[in-house]
Design an enzyme around this catalytic site. Structure first.
Site, PDB file in Angstrom:
ATOM      1  N   LYS A   1       0.835  -1.201   0.000  1.00  0.00           N
ATOM      2  CA  LYS A   1       0.000   0.000   0.000  1.00  0.00           C
ATOM      3  C   LYS A   1       0.872   1.255   0.000  1.00  0.00           C
ATOM      4  CE  LYS A   1      -3.468   2.199   2.923  1.00  0.00           C
ATOM      5  NZ  LYS A   1      -4.436   1.998   4.016  1.00  0.00           N
TER       6      LYS A   1
ATOM      7  N   GLU B   1      10.585  -4.668   4.428  1.00  0.00           N
ATOM      8  CA  GLU B   1      10.618  -6.092   4.063  1.00  0.00           C
ATOM      9  C   GLU B   1      10.264  -6.271   2.590  1.00  0.00           C
ATOM     10  OE1 GLU B   1       9.056  -4.861   6.710  1.00  0.00           O
ATOM     11  OE2 GLU B   1       9.177  -6.228   8.442  1.00  0.00           O
TER      12      GLU B   1
ATOM     13  N   GLY C   1      -4.829  -2.033   5.253  1.00  0.00           N
ATOM     14  CA  GLY C   1      -4.026  -3.164   4.778  1.00  0.00           C
ATOM     15  C   GLY C   1      -4.691  -4.512   5.013  1.00  0.00           C
ATOM     16  N   ARG C   2      -5.136  -4.742   6.252  1.00  0.00           N
ATOM     17  CA  ARG C   2      -5.692  -6.068   6.565  1.00  0.00           C
ATOM     18  C   ARG C   2      -7.113  -6.252   6.046  1.00  0.00           C
ATOM     19  NH1 ARG C   2      -4.560  -2.972  10.716  1.00  0.00           N
ATOM     20  NH2 ARG C   2      -6.140  -2.265  12.185  1.00  0.00           N
TER      21      ARG C   2
ATOM     22  N   GLU D   1      -4.643  -7.210  15.364  1.00  0.00           N
ATOM     23  CA  GLU D   1      -4.146  -5.892  14.945  1.00  0.00           C
ATOM     24  C   GLU D   1      -5.281  -4.864  15.003  1.00  0.00           C
ATOM     25  OE1 GLU D   1      -0.575  -5.165  12.135  1.00  0.00           O
ATOM     26  OE2 GLU D   1      -2.333  -4.919  10.875  1.00  0.00           O
TER      27      GLU D   1
ATOM     28  N   HIS E   1      -4.775 -33.238  17.837  1.00  0.00           N
ATOM     29  CA  HIS E   1      -3.662 -34.020  18.371  1.00  0.00           C
ATOM     30  C   HIS E   1      -2.587 -33.123  18.962  1.00  0.00           C
ATOM     31  CE1 HIS E   1      -5.181 -37.804  16.588  1.00  0.00           C
ATOM     32  NE2 HIS E   1      -5.757 -36.955  15.761  1.00  0.00           N
TER      33      HIS E   1
ATOM     34  N   LYS F   1       9.578  -1.362  14.782  1.00  0.00           N
ATOM     35  CA  LYS F   1      10.140  -0.976  13.478  1.00  0.00           C
ATOM     36  C   LYS F   1      11.177   0.115  13.665  1.00  0.00           C
ATOM     37  CE  LYS F   1       6.146  -1.232  10.414  1.00  0.00           C
ATOM     38  NZ  LYS F   1       5.338  -0.392   9.545  1.00  0.00           N
TER      39      LYS F   1
HETATM   40  C1  G6Q Z   1      -2.533  -3.939   8.038  1.00  0.00           C
HETATM   41  C2  G6Q Z   1      -1.321  -3.244   8.351  1.00  0.00           C
HETATM   42  C3  G6Q Z   1      -0.060  -3.928   7.900  1.00  0.00           C
HETATM   43  C4  G6Q Z   1       0.327  -3.648   6.464  1.00  0.00           C
HETATM   44  C5  G6Q Z   1       1.774  -4.085   6.254  1.00  0.00           C
HETATM   45  C6  G6Q Z   1       2.233  -3.886   4.838  1.00  0.00           C
HETATM   46  O1  G6Q Z   1      -3.629  -3.514   8.236  1.00  0.00           O
HETATM   47  O2  G6Q Z   1      -1.413  -1.948   7.896  1.00  0.00           O
HETATM   48  O3  G6Q Z   1      -0.078  -5.305   8.102  1.00  0.00           O
HETATM   49  O4  G6Q Z   1      -0.536  -4.289   5.587  1.00  0.00           O
HETATM   50  O5  G6Q Z   1       2.590  -3.384   7.127  1.00  0.00           O
HETATM   51  O6  G6Q Z   1       2.135  -2.551   4.481  1.00  0.00           O
HETATM   52  P1  G6Q Z   1       2.279  -2.108   2.992  1.00  0.00           P
HETATM   53  O7  G6Q Z   1       1.177  -2.702   2.209  1.00  0.00           O
HETATM   54  O8  G6Q Z   1       2.210  -0.612   3.003  1.00  0.00           O
HETATM   55  O9  G6Q Z   1       3.593  -2.617   2.500  1.00  0.00           O
END
Ligand code: G6Q
Length: 547
Positions: A207, A213, A267-268, A353, A384, A512
């Site tokens: 996003k 990462e 994001g989620r 989250e 199990h 972070k």
């Molecule tokens: C979700 C968070 C988080 C996000 C990641 C990746 O709701 O905001 O999990 O999706 O940190 O972020 P980017 O899509 O910006 O790389």
């Protein structure tokens, strides 16, 4: 300003009602009312929620729905669907529902209807995914792209990986999907070792397009591709899913291969947007849209059904009942479907989250518990492992069981055995086995008096352990859409009751930030005085080992 929820009338009623209910065993409730299961079952399309195996009676449900009304849940639901800025700390609307607004009715953000843009991106996803699937969009050397690698993390990974895996049966025959999320080089290496650059499409899903990462992984993959096929190949082997056009261009991805989404999609909550491109390529855009249809059906239900018959509302309220009155801080989700094995991991992010918060929407520390710890895994495997604790542990863990009545792989008796197991687990958790019953069973099995005396407690089960059973006919794209939207809204309901912002994630920032300060210390001779002795010692030790 809203009062704290624990000062609400219905909260207080629930608190005193709990004192009575904590002593009631579900066995009695079932014995007393033969219509209990029917009464506490809701159906929607081919989905059924049986919530009768909960420590509730009519009063409980009356008070819980009363609490929801007292919290003005109905108005809050409308605020979300209408695009109000309900993500207060980030001052944003929350409109994942617009992404699957299949009625295409206008949804306004700051006076602008966002539906045309959403439809445009869906249309672009359709033409791109079809071109890839049909081999019309080819790689640099003219070969069909059959390896789809999604590079993303958190919300830009967990939704796609969960849905792609859940719908594996719908994949195009010649397409393989891979996911790289972890910064651990192993994640990259293990995927790159298995694929051929000439037939690989990398989808960089971010996003913000600033996530360390994802950008590090994307750069590694880009170098791998360029080393094999040259710089010009990038245009044919990279796509980007982002809100950040500038950074995508800077990275060198062809803007034609960029799919936009917007700040009003968290994001989620983003698998319904361009972030779902890997899903669309794997299962085809028609199936992707079936998934949106399923989510939309749940949205309409959530928005229109009265609270007493509203699946996400009921699930959210039951969670509140256990979390805040029984003080149960854990919650397990167990899908009895191998294809749904990533659903618990997906829900961990969605629930923890979203609602793992300690400051209210009114800038106050909350004085009650918010999100429980969620864990889970696919049945029967987890029977199990952690089920021992579910049955006989000293803590009670409410469970959700997810079941498809029909498997995508009906082989011999496998599915019936699987179903028998999940139904048995729900029943066993509810009924338990008294010490007396255990003793009788042991005696019947021919054990001596001493053995019966010694073993009867070990062989007993307290029962009275709650579970919800969620049944689908089959896990198809529509059902998956319903299931995920159901949990999204359940989380929303709880966020409203707890009066917290379910749509920010400030809690992931501190780690972070500190990683950024530790990195130069690990890489060179930089040394910060600011660390505690443990962290400083670990930095030193790791540096010594890496020399
Ligand atoms: C979700 C968070 C988080 C996000 C990641 C990746 O709701 O905001 O999990 O999706 O940190 O972020 P980017 O899509 O910006 O790389």
């Amino acid at each position: 300003m809203r009062k704290e929820v624990n000062k609400f009338k219905y909260w207080k009623k629930l608190a005193s009602h709990y004192k009575k209910m904590k002593k009631v065993h579900m066995r009695e409730l079932f014995e007393k009312d033969e219509n209990r299961a029917e009464k506490y079952t809701i159906k929607l399309d081919s989905m059924l929620l049986d919530y009768s195996k909960n420590r509730i009676d009519d009063k409980t449900m009356q008070y819980l729905t009363g609490l929801a009304r007292e919290c003005k849940l109905d108005a809050k639901i409308e605020d979300m669907f209408e695009g109000k800025r309900i993500n207060l700390t980030e001052n944003r609307p929350v409109l994942h529902t617009a992404l699957r607004n299949r009625a295409n009715t206008p949804v306004y953000v700051d006076g602008k209807n966002v539906m045309p843009e959403i439809n445009e991106v869906l249309a672009k996803m359709r033409s791109f995914s079809e071109a890839v699937r049909l081999g019309k969009f080819k790689g640099h050397t003219g070969k069909k792209l059959t390896n789809i690698v999604n590079i993303g993390i958190g919300g830009s990974d967990l939704g796609p990986v969960m849905a792609v895996e859940a719908l594996r049966k719908y994949w195009a025959k010649d397409i393989n999907c891979y996911f790289i999320s972890n910064i651990d080089g192993t994640a990259c290496a293990e995927v790159l070792n298995r694929i051929d650059p000439e037939t690989t499409l990398f989808i960089v899903a971010s996003k913000t397009f600033t996530t360390i990462e994802t950008l590090t992984n994307a750069r590694t993959c880009r170098k791998w591709l360029v080393d094999a096929l040259g710089e010009h190949a990038v245009a044919k082997h990279f796509a980007a899913l982002s809100t950040n056009v500038k950074e995508v261009e800077k990275f060198g991805i062809n803007p034609e291969n960029m799919f936009e989404f917007w700040d009003f999609v968290g994001g989620r909550y983003s698998m319904w947007s361009a972030i779902g491109l890997s899903i669309a390529i794997a299962i085809g855009m028609d199936n992707f849209e079936r998934m949106l249809d399923g989510a939309y059906a749940m949205d309409v239900h959530f928005r229109t059904a009265d609270f007493e018959h509203n699946i996400p509302v009921i699930l959210g309220l039951l969670g509140i009942w256990y979390n805040n009155f029984f003080n149960l801080r854990n919650y397990a989700v167990v899908p009895y479907d191998e294809y749904l094995k990533y659903v618990p991991a997906y829900l961990q992010q969605l629930e923890m989250e979203s609602n793992g918060k300690f400051v209210s929407n009114h800038d106050e520390y909350v004085k009650y518990a918010t999100a429980p710890v969620l864990f889970g895994g696919a049945g029967t495997n987890v029977q199990h492992s952690f089920f021992q604790l579910l049955h006989q542990g000293t803590t009670v863990v409410p469970c959700d069981f997810i079941i498809p009545a029909i498997s995508h792989n009906e082989i011999g008796e496998h599915h019936e055995i699987l179903m028998a197991n999940v139904l048995a687990q729900g029943e066993a958790l509810m009924r338990g086995k008294t010490v007396k019953e255990a003793a009788e069973e042991l005696a019947k099995a021919g054990k001596s008096k001493e053995e019966v005396k010694f073993l009867k407690k070990y062989k007993s089960f307290p029962g009275n352990r709650p579970s919800n059973t969620i049944v689908f006919k089959k896990i198809d794209p529509y059902a998956l859409g319903m299931l995920i939207a159901m949990y999204e809204h359940k989380v929303f309901v709880q966020g409203v009751i707890w009066d917290i912002d379910s749509f920010d994630q400030m809690g992931v920032e501190l780690g972070k930030q500190m990683a950024l300060s530790i990195l130069p210390e690990l890489q060179g001779n930089a040394y910060s005085m600011g660390h505690d002795s443990s962290t400083a010692g670990l930095i030193k030790h790791i540096k010594r080992l890496r020399k």
